[in-house]
Design an enzyme around this catalytic site. Structure first.
Site, PDB file in Angstrom:
ATOM      1  CD  GLU A 129      -2.693  -1.476   2.423  1.00  0.00           C
ATOM      2  OE1 GLU A 129      -2.726  -0.592   3.289  1.00  0.00           O
ATOM      3  OE2 GLU A 129      -3.336  -2.542   2.520  1.00  0.00           O
ATOM      4  CG  ASN A 170      -0.257  -6.830  -1.575  1.00  0.00           C
ATOM      5  OD1 ASN A 170      -0.775  -7.420  -2.517  1.00  0.00           O
ATOM      6  ND2 ASN A 170      -0.794  -6.782  -0.366  1.00  0.00           N
ATOM      7  CG  HIS A 206      -9.450  -6.403   0.774  1.00  0.00           C
ATOM      8  ND1 HIS A 206      -9.658  -7.580   1.459  1.00  0.00           N
ATOM      9  CD2 HIS A 206      -8.156  -6.096   0.964  1.00  0.00           C
ATOM     10  CE1 HIS A 206      -8.542  -7.964   2.051  1.00  0.00           C
ATOM     11  NE2 HIS A 206      -7.610  -7.089   1.750  1.00  0.00           N
ATOM     12  CD  GLU A 234      -4.088  -8.164   1.490  1.00  0.00           C
ATOM     13  OE1 GLU A 234      -5.009  -7.527   2.021  1.00  0.00           O
ATOM     14  OE2 GLU A 234      -2.893  -7.814   1.602  1.00  0.00           O
ATOM     15  CG  ASP A 236     -12.046  -9.842   1.689  1.00  0.00           C
ATOM     16  OD1 ASP A 236     -11.396  -9.885   2.754  1.00  0.00           O
ATOM     17  OD2 ASP A 236     -12.157  -8.795   0.996  1.00  0.00           O
TER      18      ASP A 236
HETATM   19  O1  G3I Z   1      -4.591 -10.163  18.546  1.00  0.00           O
HETATM   20  C1  G3I Z   1      -5.018  -8.955  19.201  1.00  0.00           C
HETATM   21  C2  G3I Z   1      -5.831  -9.286  20.426  1.00  0.00           C
HETATM   22  O2  G3I Z   1      -4.980  -9.928  21.371  1.00  0.00           O
HETATM   23  C3  G3I Z   1      -6.408  -8.003  21.014  1.00  0.00           C
HETATM   24  O3  G3I Z   1      -7.240  -8.325  22.090  1.00  0.00           O
HETATM   25  C4  G3I Z   1      -7.200  -7.275  19.930  1.00  0.00           C
HETATM   26  C5  G3I Z   1      -7.796  -5.965  20.435  1.00  0.00           C
HETATM   27  O4  G3I Z   1      -6.763  -5.011  20.526  1.00  0.00           O
HETATM   28  O5  G3I Z   1      -6.332  -6.959  18.838  1.00  0.00           O
HETATM   29  C6  G3I Z   1      -5.867  -8.155  18.232  1.00  0.00           C
HETATM   30  O6  G3I Z   1      -5.031  -7.798  17.151  1.00  0.00           O
HETATM   31  C7  G3I Z   1      -5.776  -7.333  16.033  1.00  0.00           C
HETATM   32  C8  G3I Z   1      -5.491  -8.274  14.850  1.00  0.00           C
HETATM   33  O7  G3I Z   1      -6.100  -7.790  13.645  1.00  0.00           O
HETATM   34  C9  G3I Z   1      -6.046  -9.680  15.109  1.00  0.00           C
HETATM   35  O8  G3I Z   1      -7.467  -9.596  15.183  1.00  0.00           O
HETATM   36  C10 G3I Z   1      -5.276  -5.938  15.710  1.00  0.00           C
HETATM   37  O9  G3I Z   1      -5.696  -5.062  16.737  1.00  0.00           O
HETATM   38  C11 G3I Z   1      -5.867  -5.487  14.374  1.00  0.00           C
HETATM   39  O10 G3I Z   1      -5.255  -4.257  13.993  1.00  0.00           O
HETATM   40  C12 G3I Z   1      -5.562  -6.513  13.286  1.00  0.00           C
HETATM   41  O11 G3I Z   1      -6.204  -6.094  12.107  1.00  0.00           O
HETATM   42  C13 G3I Z   1      -5.657  -6.667  10.908  1.00  0.00           C
HETATM   43  C14 G3I Z   1      -5.359  -5.497   9.954  1.00  0.00           C
HETATM   44  O12 G3I Z   1      -4.885  -6.010   8.699  1.00  0.00           O
HETATM   45  C15 G3I Z   1      -4.271  -4.587  10.521  1.00  0.00           C
HETATM   46  O13 G3I Z   1      -3.080  -5.325  10.627  1.00  0.00           O
HETATM   47  C16 G3I Z   1      -6.690  -7.613  10.281  1.00  0.00           C
HETATM   48  O14 G3I Z   1      -6.836  -8.770  11.102  1.00  0.00           O
HETATM   49  C17 G3I Z   1      -6.212  -8.031   8.894  1.00  0.00           C
HETATM   50  O15 G3I Z   1      -7.229  -8.771   8.226  1.00  0.00           O
HETATM   51  C18 G3I Z   1      -5.886  -6.798   8.048  1.00  0.00           C
HETATM   52  O16 G3I Z   1      -5.378  -7.243   6.837  1.00  0.00           O
HETATM   53  C19 G3I Z   1      -4.973  -6.175   5.935  1.00  0.00           C
HETATM   54  C20 G3I Z   1      -3.687  -6.605   5.246  1.00  0.00           C
HETATM   55  O17 G3I Z   1      -2.693  -6.868   6.225  1.00  0.00           O
HETATM   56  C21 G3I Z   1      -3.245  -5.545   4.255  1.00  0.00           C
HETATM   57  N1  G3I Z   1      -4.308  -5.251   3.286  1.00  0.00           N
HETATM   58  C22 G3I Z   1      -5.568  -4.846   3.917  1.00  0.00           C
HETATM   59  C23 G3I Z   1      -6.053  -5.940   4.862  1.00  0.00           C
HETATM   60  C24 G3I Z   1      -7.388  -5.573   5.485  1.00  0.00           C
HETATM   61  O18 G3I Z   1      -7.249  -4.422   6.255  1.00  0.00           O
END
Ligand code: G3I
Length: 316
Positions: A129, A170, A206, A234, A236
């Site tokens: 990005e 990406n 997405h 990615e 969906d």
């Molecule tokens: O694991 C912790 C958990 O312990 C905690 O209780 C909770 C609340 O703070 O957070 C959890 O971590 C979260 C993680 O997802 C797992 O659910 C993070 O806060 C959250 O920021 C993270 O979001 C991810 C996001 O990227 C940011 O990294 C999403 O799962 C993931 O699907 C998303 O994927 C991104 C790609 O990396 C890049 N392209 C876009 C795509 C969608 O946004």
């Protein structure tokens, strides 16, 4: 086996999914579907900088290693996500550091991670990005402090750490012939003209079932014409909730169209879905009122989109 995505995938085409360790460790049905349907995986979060290096020089490889070790047992390729991004930078990386220190910290991160997974990851999202919606370089910590050269630096550091890994840029919002895709095409052309080792371009995918991208095939083709691999990284396809039969039919058609575009372009290496079950999808938390974006429902039952992909693969 027949009747699964990996069973019907043509040689040379990877059908992958992002992996959420909570699914692996908490959902009884998750490991079985993961192993049966996919021949490639991406760590949804485990290989992001914040999760790999929670404090300076202290690496937490276990999350990524669990996914890599399971993939090896399942005969699945691993796609590395992601080395340089503006999100999930550890809190200890300070925006107040002098540029030279920040650059050295970034170099050490890229080098350590690629070296750790050398020989076990076939490709990396080296930068994720990097473009703003208008096609200019996104205004991030990296651009502000290091200048535009950080993109080339990241690719050169990754190549040095693992000469065999394919190195991707990406992006999202570039799946069809959008202005942002035009800018991405220009960026990749310029990087390669400068001798930067960009091997591939990842299109996140997405998508909204009601607003599918235009001409994915033609778009993938023009990137392939640069001499790079392309991948849908990615995928969906979200629908408004509550999901209706019509919405799921439309979703299936969009999934099938994207797979067809990849199968029609020889340089397309893989289609990876961003999670395979509605029980473990980022969509509902990030796109209010949308969900049901995956191939399997929250009870791990296959949805029309899964059947549509099997039909497309079987028709080849
Ligand atoms: O694991 C912790 C958990 O312990 C905690 O209780 C909770 C609340 O703070 O957070 C959890 O971590 C979260 C993680 O997802 C797992 O659910 C993070 O806060 C959250 O920021 C993270 O979001 C991810 C996001 O990227 C940011 O990294 C999403 O799962 C993931 O699907 C998303 O994927 C991104 C790609 O990396 C890049 N392209 C876009 C795509 C969608 O946004």
């Amino acid at each position: 086996a027949a009747g699964t995505l990996r069973g019907l995938a043509p040689a040379g085409t990877l059908i992958g999914t992002a992996v959420d360790p909570r699914g692996l460790n908490l959902d009884p049905a998750y490991p079985g579907v993961l192993a049966a349907e996919f021949n490639a995986v991406t760590a949804e979060n485990a290989m992001k900088w914040r999760n790999l290096e929670p404090s300076p020089g202290v690496y937490a490889w276990a999350g990524g290693d669990q996914i890599v070790d399971l993939a090896r047992r399942n005969g699945q390729a691993v796609y590395g996500h992601t080395l340089v991004w503006h999100n999930d930078v550890p809190d200890w990386v300070s925006p107040d550091w002098p540029a030279q220190r920040l650059r050295e910290v970034l170099r050490r991160h890229v080098t350590a991670v690629v070296a750790h997974y050398r020989g076990r990851v076939w490709a990396w999202d080296v930068v994720n990005e990097v473009l703003a919606e208008d096609g200019s370089l996104r205004d991030t910590l990296w651009l502000r402090k290091l200048g535009p050269g950080y993109v080339a630096d990241a690719f050169r550091w990754a190549r040095q750490a693992d000469p065999d890994a394919r190195l991707f840029v990406n992006e999202y919002g570039t799946e069809g012939r959008t202005a942002k895709a035009d800018a991405l095409l220009d960026l990749v052309r310029r990087l390669r003209a400068d001798g930067v080792p960009v091997d591939g371009v990842g299109f996140q995918g997405h998508l909204d079932a009601e607003r599918p991208p235009e001409d994915v095939r033609g778009n993938l083709r023009r990137f392939a014409a640069l001499g790079v691999r392309v991948a849908v990284t990615e995928l969906d396809v979200r629908v408004r909730l509550p999901a209706t039969a019509e919405g799921l039919r439309r979703q299936a058609a969009v999934y099938r169209e994207v797979l067809r575009a990849c199968l029609d372009v020889a340089a397309c290496a893989s289609v990876t879905v961003w999670g395979f079950t509605d029980a473990r999808s980022w969509i509902p938390g990030y796109h209010q009122g949308y969900g049901a974006a995956c191939l399997f429902d929250a009870d791990f039952r296959p949805k029309p989109a899964h059947a549509a992909l099997l039909d497309e693969l079987a028709a080849r």
